[in-house]
Design an enzyme around this catalytic site. Sequence first.
Site, PDB file in Angstrom:
ATOM      1  CG  ASP A 142      -0.267   0.000   2.528  1.00 46.07           C
ATOM      2  OD1 ASP A 142       0.729  -0.741   2.681  1.00 46.07           O
ATOM      3  OD2 ASP A 142      -0.697   0.748   3.430  1.00 46.07           O
ATOM      4  CD  GLU A 151       4.105   0.683   7.011  1.00 41.94           C
ATOM      5  OE1 GLU A 151       4.876   0.925   7.956  1.00 41.94           O
ATOM      6  OE2 GLU A 151       3.792   1.545   6.162  1.00 41.94           O
TER       7      GLU A 151
END
Lengths: 363, 363
Positions: A82, A136
Amino acid sequence: MTRSPAATAAAPVLDLTLSGGELTAQLVDVPSVSGDERVLADAVEAALRALPHLTVDRDGDAVVARTNLGRAERIVLAGHLDTVPIADNLPSRVDGDLLYGCGTSDMKAGVAVQLRIAATVADPNRDLTFVFYDCEEVEAPRNGLGRLARNHPDWLAADFAVLMEPSNAQVEGGCQGTMRATVSTGGHRAHSARSWLGDNAIHKAAPILQRLADYTPRLVEIDGLEYHEGLNAVRIEGGVAGNVIPDACAVTVNFRFAPDRDQAEAEAHVREVFAGYDVAVTDSAPGALPGLAHPAAAAFIAATATTPQAKFGWTDVARFSALGVPAVNYGPGDPNLAHTREEHCSLSAVTECEKRIRDWLQG
Amino acid sequence: MTRSPAATAAAPVLDLTLSGGELTAQLVDVPSVSGDERVLADAVEAALRALPHLTVDRDGDAVVARTNLGRAERIVLAGHLDTVPIADNLPSRVDGDLLYGCGTSDMKAGVAVQLRIAATVADPNRDLTFVFYDCEEVEAPRNGLGRLARNHPDWLAADFAVLMEPSNAQVEGGCQGTMRATVSTGGHRAHSARSWLGDNAIHKAAPILQRLADYTPRLVEIDGLEYHEGLNAVRIEGGVAGNVIPDACAVTVNFRFAPDRDQAEAEAHVREVFAGYDVAVTDSAPGALPGLAHPAAAAFIAATATTPQAKFGWTDVARFSALGVPAVNYGPGDPNLAHTREEHCSLSAVTECEKRIRDWLQG
């Protein structure tokens, strides 16, 4: 209900024969803001399933691939798929040696290295586990690595882990723990025109602040790395009204502790510093030992030809440490560019990082 | 637009031949929450205009009446017409010697004494000024006595003033001043994982709190009254986020100072106590000297047969003091019942207070 384009788009085919830099650009051009990683995770999964020397598992938008060669040691190479929200900086663009775009540095350059190693090192000297995970960049309970640790800790079992977060290709070992606590005083309210009838809780906080001002943090050497602790007030609050003697004052302190202390030891230390005061721990996260004494880590340090540094801030390496896996940060991106509109990475750094990892795993 | 019933009701006729207690009940049964005093002010004005020995002036909902006998001294008897919001405690009710209801104690009992003196002492030994005003119970800029002091300071000129606030018929002399100031520290932000790169403003506030904890307030005797100063933190604020070294901390202090200091001297003292720190005065109000050495005051003390006490809290006597008129609080109500749902006053205390005042003005 309308779905976002990313949620319905077909997964692009990743070409793992490209150079690390070209592959980084391909990854960057698949948007994957936290919570919207499915298309990229599908592409990564498909690319890995095409590699016959790997077995592949999936949990949500996390993908785990591994060799099963019966080697004496197992290594994890981990990275998150991400990115932070796009800041008008997609698609990617190349300017000389630099690749610009959201996620270039944090951390699709690192993901490209993972994929290139997966594709090109079919017979490694250590068994390999490749971990690609989601979320994350957002609040801890959503973190994909944390979810894997809860759902499938066996998928993460290893002797050593490299988290390929941007570190300018420097090895950053372990990380410090963090704990927040509230240190409080009490008193009695009274009208401030008759203050001698009250007991001022703010005045009673003077020694708390003095102990913080006088505090000498430890410098701790572990595996040759120097950790630097810190104990600081991050908030203070007290007061009822402009004409009232306050009956409560609360100092929030943040203790950053070297990974030779666990959370219980850290709490005991905070309580000792503030002996005589009410102390309530509000949140904490353990540190992570660098584990550089492990033979696999020593070989890794030698292969990267860098001088490891202690990691002061908390990172996901602590999630590996909590599973008993020593871990370090090492990746081609520049951490100072993470989350900026001008985010970019060096194409040659991706190639160099990939080479160092390959040398270690083929040496 | 609908108007409240009080705003359109006709003014009731006050009967100044009633006893002080009965008149108090009549006043209490005319609601006069701050800002809604018109009906009661109309009634008071009409009652005073019916007394041929008085001249009457009006400013908004404040009414001022005076004798003009050419006496050597002039005395003010002052009281406010407004009350705090009604708490389901109207109309008034009598239980033995006690009259219950909103405004009984604070301060329609005192207003009843003013009106009874106005009606029954047509030939006083000192010229008299009766001041009835609005909006004492709300924010200072709306205060009716303050408005009179700005618009018609000549209406308030006198040698001595008695503010008939509830004091259990004890003389409370003068009042202390009050000043609020912010004492600040600065620093530099940094991530709390690398706290040595920052400069913690909260830690630097330790000596501010220690000076407050160590502070010994003055006890000051003026005109035989003992004032008790106080310097206190009433608020402290600092902090940016749970992982940031804070770059600012502010302590709000409240200095209550005896009336032998003026505001400039009070500010100089606060700056001296916090030498080395940024000090910003945010608001202040001067104290009021008791003025008990004045012959009219001495005669008043003798007539009330009480031992005067210093007034610690700030009151409207300071507005008279600012005009050069020494002033005391003296009234029949109980200050501890002010603003309570159970507010009440003693009927016999109203009679006794009225008698003491009459004796002083007819002696």
